[in-house]
Design an enzyme around this catalytic site. Sequence first.
Site, PDB file in Angstrom:
ATOM      1  N   ASP A 125      -1.537   6.626   6.364  1.00  0.00           N
ATOM      2  CA  ASP A 125      -2.638   5.833   5.796  1.00  0.00           C
ATOM      3  C   ASP A 125      -3.020   4.793   6.852  1.00  0.00           C
ATOM      4  OD1 ASP A 125      -4.304   4.051   4.593  1.00  0.00           O
ATOM      5  OD2 ASP A 125      -2.945   3.501   2.966  1.00  0.00           O
ATOM      6  N   LYS A 171     -12.789  -1.379   7.046  1.00  0.00           N
ATOM      7  CA  LYS A 171     -12.144  -2.361   7.930  1.00  0.00           C
ATOM      8  C   LYS A 171     -12.592  -2.143   9.374  1.00  0.00           C
ATOM      9  CE  LYS A 171      -8.641  -1.834   4.553  1.00  0.00           C
ATOM     10  NZ  LYS A 171      -8.724  -3.085   3.802  1.00  0.00           N
ATOM     11  N   TRP A 183       0.820  -1.219   0.000  1.00  0.00           N
ATOM     12  CA  TRP A 183       0.000   0.000   0.000  1.00  0.00           C
ATOM     13  C   TRP A 183       0.847   1.259   0.000  1.00  0.00           C
ATOM     14  CZ3 TRP A 183      -4.390  -0.446  -2.070  1.00  0.00           C
ATOM     15  CH2 TRP A 183      -5.125  -1.623  -1.927  1.00  0.00           C
TER      16      TRP A 183
END
Length: 358
Positions: free
Chosen positions: A170, A194, A101
């Site tokens: 992030d 999530k 990511w």
Amino acid sequence: MRVFNFSPGPAVLPLEVLEQAQGELLDWQRSGMSVMEVSHRSQAFERVAAEAEADLRELMAIPADYKVLFLQGGASAQFSFVPMNLSVAESVVDYVNTGHWSHKAIAEARRYCKVHIAGDAGGNYTRAPPQSELRFSVDAAYAHYTPNETISGVEFGYVPQTDGVPLVADMSSSILSRPIDVAQFGLIYAGAQKNIAPSGLAVVIVREDLVGRARPETPLVFDYKSIADNQSMLNTPPTFAWYMAGLVFKWLQRAGGLTAQAERNRIKSQTLYAAIDGSQLYKNSIARDSRSWMNVTFTLNRPELDAEFLVQAGHAGLQGLKGHRVSGGMRASIYNAMPLAGVEALIEFMREFERRHV
Ligand SMILES: Cc1ncc(COP(=O)(O)O)c(C=O)c1O
């Protein structure tokens, strides 16, 4: 029958929250409509929005000089929102590369300004680099890192110190998993799917002095200032996901807030890692100080058993354990809403599977 869902996202939501949403689906707050059908400009929905923000502020102890934004476009859109809002073309921006990511965020930032790699976990990305390996630029517009790499299951056990350069995180797969000191960050962003809500929503927590710096060509709907000035309702927001986020925040508050949640997460992850470490068949390859509390990855030392493991797990009511296509193996995502009972059921299944295959 509900299963234990170990998917990385969209992910398990608290049963209590789903039941509440189900209970009020057809007639929300005596409106004769579902919350999905109500105008985002109505007073009733404005209350949902304001309460969700207030509850998130309370849960994370967000200082008053931070804006909280509720956006669309997921976390990936923030890969471009951040450089568009916080840098100019000549800027140097620092990124720490710890895997999938952060790599994506870096690739996107390169389209907008000069990226300096301030740290690279290297090898096959099985650890978070320590502070001593990070080299931040003194003149960087911001420094970006990924506190929890969802795919490999690598988590920073500390917040990098950047000597005054605004730190951007992030936090998609670790937000709300434990208390953090928001004041250490310039900007935090997270996709909701999530630990917050269903997909379709992203949350941005940004220090006020970083708002209002967008490049002139930045579309209004991507400009933190125009979004903040319009209470995240510049256009029609994802109202259902926002409402669900509000229910999840209240669920967390009822359960004792983030300190209590962190303790549950610590126990869940330690129990699972201990079971993996104590087995002959399973292995976790992440450096011990970088093991994620949220995404526990493991391989079978007989990979020919992978497919059978997943099928049998499915029969045992354990879903979503297949590792990401780029990394293979298994991954148990054990976000806030995964109860300890789910982790215990997984461990019992793993032990039984091992007994049958040695
Ligand atoms: C750490 C991290 N960042 C970014 C993303 C991308 O999120 P989205 O699908 O919301 O764009 C994910 C998705 O799994 C993630 O785990």
